[in-house]
Design an enzyme around this catalytic site. Structure first.
Site, PDB file in Angstrom:
ATOM      1  N   GLY A  31       0.808  -1.222   0.000  1.00 13.56           N
ATOM      2  CA  GLY A  31       0.000   0.000   0.000  1.00 13.56           C
ATOM      3  C   GLY A  31       0.838   1.268   0.000  1.00 13.56           C
ATOM      4  O   GLY A  31       2.013   1.238  -0.373  1.00 13.56           O
ATOM      5  N   HIS A  37       4.027   1.698  -8.155  1.00 11.79           N
ATOM      6  CA  HIS A  37       3.034   0.616  -8.061  1.00 11.79           C
ATOM      7  C   HIS A  37       2.098   0.662  -9.268  1.00 11.79           C
ATOM      8  O   HIS A  37       1.750  -0.366  -9.831  1.00 11.79           O
ATOM      9  CB  HIS A  37       2.179   0.783  -6.800  1.00 11.79           C
ATOM     10  CG  HIS A  37       2.926   0.658  -5.505  1.00 11.79           C
ATOM     11  ND1 HIS A  37       3.072   1.707  -4.630  1.00 11.79           N
ATOM     12  CD2 HIS A  37       3.554  -0.398  -4.925  1.00 11.79           C
ATOM     13  CE1 HIS A  37       3.743   1.302  -3.564  1.00 11.79           C
ATOM     14  NE2 HIS A  37       4.057   0.046  -3.710  1.00 11.79           N
ATOM     15  N   GLN A  61       8.096  -9.290   7.512  1.00 10.77           N
ATOM     16  CA  GLN A  61       9.253  -8.861   6.725  1.00 10.77           C
ATOM     17  C   GLN A  61       9.943  -7.614   7.299  1.00 10.77           C
ATOM     18  O   GLN A  61      10.921  -7.134   6.747  1.00 10.77           O
ATOM     19  CB  GLN A  61       8.880  -8.663   5.260  1.00 10.77           C
ATOM     20  CG  GLN A  61       8.064  -7.439   4.948  1.00 10.77           C
ATOM     21  CD  GLN A  61       7.655  -7.414   3.491  1.00 10.77           C
ATOM     22  OE1 GLN A  61       6.834  -8.204   3.051  1.00 10.77           O
ATOM     23  NE2 GLN A  61       8.238  -6.505   2.705  1.00 10.77           N
ATOM     24  N   LYS A 151      13.124  -2.082  -8.657  1.00  6.83           N
ATOM     25  CA  LYS A 151      13.571  -1.290  -7.505  1.00  6.83           C
ATOM     26  C   LYS A 151      14.022  -2.202  -6.359  1.00  6.83           C
ATOM     27  O   LYS A 151      14.980  -1.919  -5.669  1.00  6.83           O
ATOM     28  CB  LYS A 151      12.408  -0.388  -7.077  1.00  6.83           C
ATOM     29  CG  LYS A 151      12.348  -0.011  -5.644  1.00  6.83           C
ATOM     30  CD  LYS A 151      12.746   1.402  -5.465  1.00  6.83           C
ATOM     31  CE  LYS A 151      12.882   1.839  -4.035  1.00  6.83           C
ATOM     32  NZ  LYS A 151      12.180   1.052  -3.049  1.00  6.83           N
ATOM     33  N   GLN A 155      14.827  -8.728  -3.976  1.00  2.00           N
ATOM     34  CA  GLN A 155      13.522  -9.341  -3.704  1.00  2.00           C
ATOM     35  C   GLN A 155      13.044 -10.126  -4.939  1.00  2.00           C
ATOM     36  O   GLN A 155      12.520 -11.224  -4.819  1.00  2.00           O
ATOM     37  CB  GLN A 155      12.517  -8.250  -3.344  1.00  2.00           C
ATOM     38  CG  GLN A 155      11.091  -8.713  -3.248  1.00  2.00           C
ATOM     39  CD  GLN A 155      10.198  -7.653  -2.629  1.00  2.00           C
ATOM     40  OE1 GLN A 155      10.163  -7.484  -1.430  1.00  2.00           O
ATOM     41  NE2 GLN A 155       9.473  -6.924  -3.453  1.00  2.00           N
ATOM     42  N   MET A 186      10.785   6.049  -6.826  1.00  2.69           N
ATOM     43  CA  MET A 186       9.557   6.179  -6.030  1.00  2.69           C
ATOM     44  C   MET A 186       9.513   5.071  -4.990  1.00  2.69           C
ATOM     45  O   MET A 186       9.894   3.932  -5.273  1.00  2.69           O
ATOM     46  CB  MET A 186       8.349   6.072  -6.934  1.00  2.69           C
ATOM     47  CG  MET A 186       8.336   7.174  -7.934  1.00  2.69           C
ATOM     48  SD  MET A 186       6.729   7.881  -8.066  1.00  2.69           S
ATOM     49  CE  MET A 186       7.073   9.176  -9.239  1.00  2.69           C
TER      50      MET A 186
END
Ligand code: AMP
Length: 282
Positions: A31, A37, A61, A151, A155, A186
């Site tokens: 969110g 996103h 996490q 970004k 991950q 961002m």
């Protein structure tokens, strides 16, 4: 846009959708949505019949309670943004829904060395938490395509490994980093910075570019020092790491060879906020 809060309701709905042969794209998020996103959302909408977004601030996490507690939550604005950008479904679960077993049962997914390097070194347990929540979400949503941002380069590597290891029937699509005009990547955490801090934070991108532009001219160690200086001189309090690594396995590169497919990655602190970014070199 449909909004589901429980796995039961979501599964029932998606089962019918799958039966009708629809191709599903999925974007997991925490969110505080921004244009980064939304670029994942646009990519998914362009390539799939149906796009699912999840918003879940995943407690497992976060390796610092303070970081978890101050993570920005802007759910009403997020819903408006998702509707405006034509997301089909939002999954918005509570913690109990994702962790009915409670939070005191840490998972042990064999991610190998990658979970202890760079981000993993400075945020112990972080990638176990990420892999756990993503595997749970993938099991429920069972999408055809999963969209993640470059970004969070490491991950993406962890999730790629998870997908291969668990033989999950989903294809990972990595979307390039969306940046402010200043070059600042961002991030939801940018909301926690002052306007002045945001301006200074663009130094990360300058340092990454300086590194990339000079990698064939200046020895790696010297170049790292110069790049770190760019970041610190701009007003950052600390650079946790600034490394150039093999883009396939994240092994560190001490001597760059032009045939190396490399990525330069950094994490640095400004105004008590930790920012990360990276740039592919070739
Ligand atoms: P987060 O909400 O921070 O967990 O991010 C959700 C997804 O959005 C992850 O796959 C991120 O890599 C991706 N993402 C975050 N920031 C950006 C960005 N600036 N550009 C592209 N993708 C991003």
């Amino acid at each position: 846009m449909r909004i589901f809060k429980t796995i039961k309701d979501l599964s029932g709905f998606l089962k019918n959708l799958k039966k009708s042969g629809k191709q599903i794209g999925f974007i997991p998020t925490m969110g505080a949505l921004h244009e980064g996103h939304l670029s994942l959302l646009k990519t998914s909408i362009d390539h799939n019949d149906f796009t699912v977004v999840s918003i879940f601030v995943n407690p497992t996490q976060f390796n610092s309670r303070k970081d978890f507690e101050r993570y920005p939550i802007t759910i009403e604005e997020d819903i408006l943004k998702l509707e405006l950008h034509h997301a089909d479904l939002l999954f918005l679960p509570e913690v109990d829904e994702i962790y009915p077993e409670g939070l005191n049962n840490p998972s042990n997914i064999p991610l190998g060395n990658i979970e202890n390097e760079l981000e993993g070194f400075f945020r112990p347990g972080h990638f176990q938490g990420v892999a756990t929540v993503v595997s749970k979400l993938l099991k429920v949503i069972n999408p055809d395509f999963l969209y993640m941002g470059q970004k969070d380069f490491q991950q993406c590597m962890v999730i790629d490994k998870l997908i291969q290891m668990m033989n999950l029937p989903v294809k990972l699509q990595i979307v390039s980093t969306f940046r402010e005009d200043s070059g600042l990547a961002m991030s939801s955490r940018n909301m926690l910075l002052s306007e002045e801090g945001k301006k200074k934070a663009a130094a990360i991108y300058s340092a990454l570019n300086y590194f990339k532009d000079n990698i064939t001219k200046i020895p790696v160690n010297q170049l790292k020092e110069e790049a770190i200086k760019i970041i610190l001189d701009a007003g950052f309090s600390k650079v946790e790491y600034f490394e150039v690594c093999n883009a396939q396995d994240l092994s560190k590169i001490d001597k760059f060879k032009p045939e190396n497919k490399a990525v330069v990655l950094t994490a640095a602190w400004i105004e008590s906020i930790r920012l990360i970014d990276n740039l592919l070199i070739n």
